[in-house]
Write an enzyme that holds these catalytic residues in place. Structure first.
Site, PDB file in Angstrom:
ATOM      1  CE1 TYR A   1      -0.404  -4.073   2.046  1.00 49.66           C
ATOM      2  CE2 TYR A   1      -1.784  -5.159   0.404  1.00 49.66           C
ATOM      3  CZ  TYR A   1      -1.611  -4.641   1.674  1.00 49.66           C
ATOM      4  OH  TYR A   1      -2.648  -4.686   2.570  1.00 49.66           O
TER       5      TYR A   1
ATOM      6  CG  HIS B   1       0.993  -2.730   9.604  1.00 51.35           C
ATOM      7  ND1 HIS B   1       0.477  -3.991   9.470  1.00 51.35           N
ATOM      8  CD2 HIS B   1       0.913  -2.418  10.909  1.00 51.35           C
ATOM      9  CE1 HIS B   1       0.095  -4.422  10.659  1.00 51.35           C
ATOM     10  NE2 HIS B   1       0.349  -3.491  11.551  1.00 51.35           N
TER      11      HIS B   1
HETATM   12  C1  DQA Z   1      -0.562  -5.024   6.092  1.00 50.07           C
HETATM   13  C2  DQA Z   1      -1.854  -4.281   6.443  1.00 50.07           C
HETATM   14  C3  DQA Z   1      -2.946  -5.248   6.847  1.00 50.07           C
HETATM   15  O1  DQA Z   1      -4.135  -4.543   7.167  1.00 50.07           O
HETATM   16  C4  DQA Z   1      -3.247  -6.209   5.717  1.00 50.07           C
HETATM   17  O2  DQA Z   1      -4.210  -7.147   6.128  1.00 50.07           O
HETATM   18  C5  DQA Z   1      -2.044  -6.859   5.173  1.00 50.07           C
HETATM   19  C6  DQA Z   1      -0.809  -6.093   5.042  1.00 50.07           C
HETATM   20  C7  DQA Z   1       0.518  -4.069   5.559  1.00 50.07           C
HETATM   21  O3  DQA Z   1       1.665  -4.496   5.463  1.00 50.07           O
HETATM   22  O4  DQA Z   1       0.219  -2.929   5.202  1.00 50.07           O
HETATM   23  O5  DQA Z   1      -2.077  -8.020   4.743  1.00 50.07           O
HETATM   24  O6  DQA Z   1      -0.066  -5.623   7.270  1.00 50.07           O
END
Ligand code: DQA
Length: 140
Positions: free
Chosen positions: A22, A99
């Protein structure tokens, strides 16, 4: 144009958790950049994050009439929250699912989103730029 950027569960830890997935920027850093980008391009965004499913539903319900659209990263709620799905279906404003990571290149449980069907579209895999691309999609 006015957009609502909604972030769900655990996204308040962005910049601290799983940095390889992230990134190192905090959610506040990202939100500031998104707000600056919007301002530069003549529109505005409000940002809200919650770890509580019901709070996100309330935000979606209340966005009707106030915003032109929602950019939604529901975090793990994406994969199972029928309440958020129903809230999206209940409002007439468009919601773009976002995402940061490419959920299709990760664990199998991330493959399934219960939200996509009721969203206008989905953008994923571009890190913080997923939000930016989703915002810009409202200007096309
Ligand atoms: C997310 C992907 C999801 O699977 C995960 O639970 C997240 C972040 C992303 O931004 O890639 O918390 O939404």
């Amino acid at each position: 144009m006015k957009l609502l950027i909604l972030n769900g569960v655990n996204l308040n830890l962005t910049g601290k958790r799983e940095k390889d997935v992230y990134g190192v920027e905090t959610l506040d850093d990202i939100n500031r950049e998104l707000q600056a980008h919007a301002k530069k391009n003549g529109y505005s965004v409000d940002c809200f994050q919650s770890n509580l499913e019901g709070e996100l539903c309330t935000q979606i319900q209340n966005a009707e009439g106030k915003y032109d659209g929602i950019v939604l990263n529901a975090g793990a709620f994406t994969h199972y929250s029928l309440a958020i799905r129903d809230a999206i279906a209940a409002v007439s404003l468009p919601v773009v699912e976002v995402h940061m990571s490419n959920v299709h290149a990760r664990e199998e449980f991330r493959e399934k989103s219960v939200l996509t069907e009721v969203c206008k579209g989905e953008i994923l895999g571009f890190g913080k730029n997923s939000y930016l691309l989703a915002m810009e999609s409202f200007r096309l």
